[in-house]
Design a protein around this motif. Sequence first.
Motif, PDB file in Angstrom:
ATOM      1  N   THR A 195       2.829   8.851   8.211  1.00 14.05           N
ATOM      2  CA  THR A 195       3.513   9.939   8.583  1.00 14.05           C
ATOM      3  C   THR A 195       4.160  10.829   7.415  1.00 14.05           C
ATOM      4  OG1 THR A 195       3.992   8.811  10.538  1.00 14.05           O
ATOM      5  CG2 THR A 195       5.389  10.972  10.081  1.00 14.05           C
ATOM      6  N   TYR A 196       4.576   9.891   6.442  1.00 12.04           N
ATOM      7  CA  TYR A 196       5.150  10.799   5.091  1.00 12.04           C
ATOM      8  C   TYR A 196       4.456  10.634   4.079  1.00 12.04           C
ATOM      9  CZ  TYR A 196       9.007  10.434   8.614  1.00 12.04           C
ATOM     10  OH  TYR A 196       9.740  10.362   9.805  1.00 12.04           O
ATOM     11  N   PRO A 197       3.638  11.582   3.690  1.00 14.34           N
ATOM     12  CA  PRO A 197       2.692  11.279   2.451  1.00 14.34           C
ATOM     13  C   PRO A 197       3.346  11.280   1.053  1.00 14.34           C
ATOM     14  CG  PRO A 197       2.708  13.610   3.294  1.00 14.34           C
ATOM     15  CD  PRO A 197       3.556  12.882   4.334  1.00 14.34           C
ATOM     16  N   ASN A 198       4.375  11.725   1.140  1.00 18.71           N
ATOM     17  CA  ASN A 198       5.340  11.740  -0.237  1.00 18.71           C
ATOM     18  C   ASN A 198       6.427  10.517  -0.108  1.00 18.71           C
ATOM     19  OD1 ASN A 198       6.067  12.292  -2.843  1.00 18.71           O
ATOM     20  ND2 ASN A 198       7.597  13.598  -2.289  1.00 18.71           N
ATOM     21  N   LEU A 199       6.099   9.462   0.734  1.00 22.39           N
ATOM     22  CA  LEU A 199       7.280   8.448   0.884  1.00 22.39           C
ATOM     23  C   LEU A 199       7.495   7.786  -0.411  1.00 22.39           C
ATOM     24  CD1 LEU A 199       7.117   5.769   3.685  1.00 22.39           C
ATOM     25  CD2 LEU A 199       7.000   5.069   1.572  1.00 22.39           C
ATOM     26  N   TYR A 200       6.770   7.274  -1.206  1.00 21.76           N
ATOM     27  CA  TYR A 200       6.738   6.575  -2.432  1.00 21.76           C
ATOM     28  C   TYR A 200       7.387   7.805  -3.726  1.00 21.76           C
ATOM     29  CZ  TYR A 200       4.435   2.762  -0.200  1.00 21.76           C
ATOM     30  OH  TYR A 200       4.182   1.837   0.450  1.00 21.76           O
ATOM     31  N   GLY A 201       6.658   8.847  -3.594  1.00 23.36           N
ATOM     32  CA  GLY A 201       7.179   9.593  -4.673  1.00 23.36           C
ATOM     33  C   GLY A 201       8.835  10.330  -4.435  1.00 23.36           C
ATOM     34  N   PHE A 202       9.195  10.466  -3.257  1.00 25.09           N
ATOM     35  CA  PHE A 202      10.535  10.610  -3.024  1.00 25.09           C
ATOM     36  C   PHE A 202      11.640   9.859  -3.676  1.00 25.09           C
ATOM     37  CE2 PHE A 202      14.630  11.474  -0.446  1.00 25.09           C
ATOM     38  CZ  PHE A 202      14.463  12.732  -0.551  1.00 25.09           C
ATOM     39  N   ARG A 203      12.529  10.321  -4.237  1.00 23.43           N
ATOM     40  CA  ARG A 203      13.543   9.886  -5.345  1.00 23.43           C
ATOM     41  C   ARG A 203      14.946  10.075  -4.970  1.00 23.43           C
ATOM     42  NH1 ARG A 203      11.154   6.172  -9.430  1.00 23.43           N
ATOM     43  NH2 ARG A 203       8.989   6.419  -9.209  1.00 23.43           N
ATOM     44  N   ASN A 204      15.401  10.300  -3.832  1.00 20.61           N
ATOM     45  CA  ASN A 204      16.746  10.305  -3.481  1.00 20.61           C
ATOM     46  C   ASN A 204      17.134   9.650  -2.339  1.00 20.61           C
ATOM     47  OD1 ASN A 204      19.235  11.284  -4.271  1.00 20.61           O
ATOM     48  ND2 ASN A 204      19.229  13.030  -2.512  1.00 20.61           N
ATOM     49  N   TYR A 205      16.518   8.494  -1.885  1.00 17.96           N
ATOM     50  CA  TYR A 205      16.930   7.708  -0.979  1.00 17.96           C
ATOM     51  C   TYR A 205      18.294   7.019  -1.217  1.00 17.96           C
ATOM     52  CZ  TYR A 205      11.922   7.742   0.474  1.00 17.96           C
ATOM     53  OH  TYR A 205      10.756   7.824   1.059  1.00 17.96           O
ATOM     54  N   GLY A 206      19.063   6.643  -0.155  1.00 19.81           N
ATOM     55  CA  GLY A 206      20.455   5.745  -0.687  1.00 19.81           C
ATOM     56  C   GLY A 206      20.208   4.734  -1.396  1.00 19.81           C
ATOM     57  N   TRP A 207      18.825   3.935  -1.710  1.00 21.87           N
ATOM     58  CA  TRP A 207      18.347   3.151  -2.547  1.00 21.87           C
ATOM     59  C   TRP A 207      18.457   3.639  -4.056  1.00 21.87           C
ATOM     60  CZ3 TRP A 207      18.127  -1.283  -0.066  1.00 21.87           C
ATOM     61  CH2 TRP A 207      17.658  -1.372   1.425  1.00 21.87           C
ATOM     62  N   ASP A 208      18.383   4.689  -4.006  1.00 24.07           N
ATOM     63  CA  ASP A 208      18.036   5.473  -5.374  1.00 24.07           C
ATOM     64  C   ASP A 208      19.501   5.797  -5.852  1.00 24.07           C
ATOM     65  OD1 ASP A 208      15.112   5.580  -5.702  1.00 24.07           O
ATOM     66  OD2 ASP A 208      15.216   7.007  -4.132  1.00 24.07           O
TER      67      ASP A 208
END
Length: 418
Positions: A195-208
Amino acid sequence: MRRLTSAFLGVLTAIGIFLLPSAPAAAAEVNLAPSATASASYTSPWESVAAINDGIDPPRSNDTVNRRWGTWPQTGAQWAELTWASAQTLRSAQVYFFDDGGGVRVPASWRLQRWTGSAYADLPGTYPVAADAYNTVTFAQVSTTRLRVVLQSGQASVGLLEVKAIGENGRQSGWNPPGNLVTPLNEVWQHQESTYPNLYGFRNYGWDQIMANRGSINYCVRWDSGATVSAALRDQIHAALARQFKKWMDVMRGHNNWPYADVPLKVVGWAVRDRAQLQWNDNSVDIYVGDIRENAPQCAQACGRFFNQGGTYPNCPGGASHHYDMSLWLTAGMGGGAGGDWGQRLGSEYFVNSLNADDIHILLHEIGHSFGLDDFYDWTPTGVCCFLMKAGSAAQITEFDAWMFRDWWRHLKSRYGY
């Protein structure tokens, strides 16, 4: 609840620069109390025994902001107990007494007991009795499923604000979900990847955000309401937010090399339309007036991680320590909620009316989105039915929610060197 975010999962293209923790948190000892269930001999109807292991450090023994456990009008021997699902290895305990100067005072004496499997046994040690501080008792290492604090009243009833049970953290190094959850967890992750093609490229999750801060999180409150806020209400809002955020962090404690025993949350700013709405004059938080975005007040963009994903804040008043990673956006008259990497939005009336609730379920749901968890409007994973992220089917973090959360860490932890 539907997420209202223009930057979730890849719309923003900036790649953040993150500082890795210099080393994982010490593996030897950790406070094990938050993973236990609290119970007591008696609890005053307006107090809560859940206070004793909610992980909130009291500011003083007469804490008027956070939950307390008290036994007024009962006197004599009273106890509060922590019970774990499996045996824990303990070496010491820290106890913070509730003392309001009136009907509840520090005890005349107290002791710790462990459950042997058939009876309670006293733990030998030196037992200090002090107000406005943790009272620490160290003892020979024990393994037990229950730790009981027994208080003998003196001039009044007794109570506790917090109990810490210090022992081995039992950190797990691998991925070991219950067998019945393996299939639905795999379905969820495959769905997210497709569903989310940039799931791994995104860098502003709460984890980050947590990793960039080396184990903490900062918030701004966007007060999108015409109501006034007293200093006492402000502090209650901060405490309630911290308790709910901590529920998600407790899911990670000791799991799969998660490096932090605790993730402190600090509210660094409030945004408002009119300064007169905020009825305090102290400088405990930065105050931003009249900075309007999305027709609502916001803290300075120069201080917001959403706007500065490189992780530096050269134009933030007060410097990088005053930056905020997420916003708690409280909007008058709003039903439901929204959440994303920018924070969480929900009704101000709903939140204020829920300040003393164990689970503010809309906020919990939206925090889940800030860490990447998805909605389940049109499908349900095999073999599960009711969980927090399936809106309307649960009001607290369930076992399935917890394992979905851990699955995100499993897939992203390598980017932080774990």
